[in-house]
Enzyme design. Sequence first.
Site, short mmCIF file in Angstrom:
data_model
loop_
_atom_site.label_atom_id
_atom_site.label_comp_id
_atom_site.label_asym_id
_atom_site.label_seq_id
_atom_site.Cartn_x
_atom_site.Cartn_y
_atom_site.Cartn_z
N HIS A 17 0.79 -1.07 -0.09
CA HIS A 17 -0.04 -0.04 -0.12
C HIS A 17 0.69 1.29 -0.02
O HIS A 17 0.60 2.26 -0.65
CB HIS A 17 -0.93 0.31 1.21
CG HIS A 17 -2.02 -1.14 1.43
ND1 HIS A 17 -2.33 -1.69 2.46
CD2 HIS A 17 -2.89 -1.61 0.43
CE1 HIS A 17 -3.18 -2.60 2.41
NE2 HIS A 17 -3.68 -2.56 1.14
N ARG A 90 -2.62 -6.19 -8.35
CA ARG A 90 -1.56 -7.04 -8.09
C ARG A 90 -1.69 -8.22 -9.04
O ARG A 90 -2.59 -8.07 -10.23
CB ARG A 90 -1.84 -7.62 -6.75
CG ARG A 90 -1.52 -6.73 -5.65
CD ARG A 90 -1.83 -7.15 -4.15
NE ARG A 90 -3.34 -6.76 -4.18
CZ ARG A 90 -4.33 -6.97 -3.34
NH1 ARG A 90 -3.60 -7.40 -2.12
NH2 ARG A 90 -5.35 -6.58 -3.25
N SER A 128 -3.05 -7.68 3.05
CA SER A 128 -3.32 -7.52 4.75
C SER A 128 -3.83 -8.82 4.86
O SER A 128 -3.19 -9.18 6.17
CB SER A 128 -4.25 -6.45 4.75
OG SER A 128 -4.03 -5.26 4.37
P1 ADP Z 1 -5.98 -6.01 0.82
O1 ADP Z 1 -6.82 -6.28 2.27
O2 ADP Z 1 -6.18 -7.19 -0.14
O3 ADP Z 1 -4.68 -5.68 1.06
P2 ADP Z 1 -7.11 -3.18 0.44
O4 ADP Z 1 -8.68 -2.78 0.27
O5 ADP Z 1 -6.54 -2.73 1.73
O6 ADP Z 1 -6.78 -4.82 0.20
O7 ADP Z 1 -6.39 -2.65 -0.75
C1 ADP Z 1 -6.53 -1.33 -1.19
C2 ADP Z 1 -5.82 -1.08 -2.59
O8 ADP Z 1 -4.76 -1.43 -2.39
C3 ADP Z 1 -6.38 -1.80 -3.49
O9 ADP Z 1 -6.70 -1.18 -4.91
C4 ADP Z 1 -5.56 -3.17 -3.60
O10 ADP Z 1 -5.47 -3.59 -5.10
C5 ADP Z 1 -4.29 -2.21 -3.50
N1 ADP Z 1 -3.17 -3.06 -3.13
C6 ADP Z 1 -3.23 -4.04 -1.92
N2 ADP Z 1 -2.35 -4.69 -1.65
C7 ADP Z 1 -1.39 -4.34 -2.49
C8 ADP Z 1 0.04 -4.45 -2.92
N3 ADP Z 1 0.73 -5.53 -2.14
N4 ADP Z 1 0.52 -3.78 -4.05
C9 ADP Z 1 -0.05 -3.10 -4.76
N5 ADP Z 1 -1.47 -2.56 -4.27
C10 ADP Z 1 -2.15 -3.03 -3.53
#
Ligand code: ADP
Length: 172
Positions: A17, A90, A128
């Site tokens: 993130h 991803r 996460s």
């Molecule tokens: P997660 O719980 O799967 O990490 P979130 O809802 O917190 O998902 O993710 C918010 C945004 O960040 C989404 O657009 C998701 O695709 C993106 N995201 C999550 N993890 C990554 C990562 N490792 N690299 C790039 N983008 C990410």
Amino acid sequence: MKIAIYPGSFDPVTSGHLNIIQRAANIFDKLIVCVMINPGKHPMFTRRERVELIRRVTAGIPNVEVDSSTELLAEYARRRGGCVIVKGLRAGSDFENEFQMALINHKINPDLDTMFLTAESQYMYLSSSTVKELGSYGVDLSDFLPSDIIPDFQERIEKRKNSKEEYENERP
Ligand code: ADP
């Protein structure tokens, strides 16, 4: 001024993130990271805690604001003057769902576009939920979480473990 919104659950904010936040903040005048509610998920951290953790790890990036909302994303973006939603993409799994959401958001608010930033290869498989699972086995998380929040995360994992054990010991 070009304002972009980066929405997500951020439970907790990971290095993947943070990488997207840094890159998007370089592209736009202002980036609003918004903690949203996902009714399908049982969060480990409250909304307020998630906001605080993101604020801590983005404190050095002046054009980043951290907020939270229970509104529909397209409405939130309209209210905040955001013209672009930023999403991290991803490996394959994200595409179908994100594509659908981008189309729906554009239909609800035609002034709003979605921009995808591809995940860095080292974060391609990081989420996460993976971090929470690894954390429960005591794996070293320094490649996955910003170092500033690792103690908070470990403390929460321990608390959860203890309350689960208590619950299981109490079962007949
Ligand atoms: P997660 O719980 O799967 O990490 P979130 O809802 O917190 O998902 O993710 C918010 C945004 O960040 C989404 O657009 C998701 O695709 C993106 N995201 C999550 N993890 C990554 C990562 N490792 N690299 C790039 N983008 C990410």
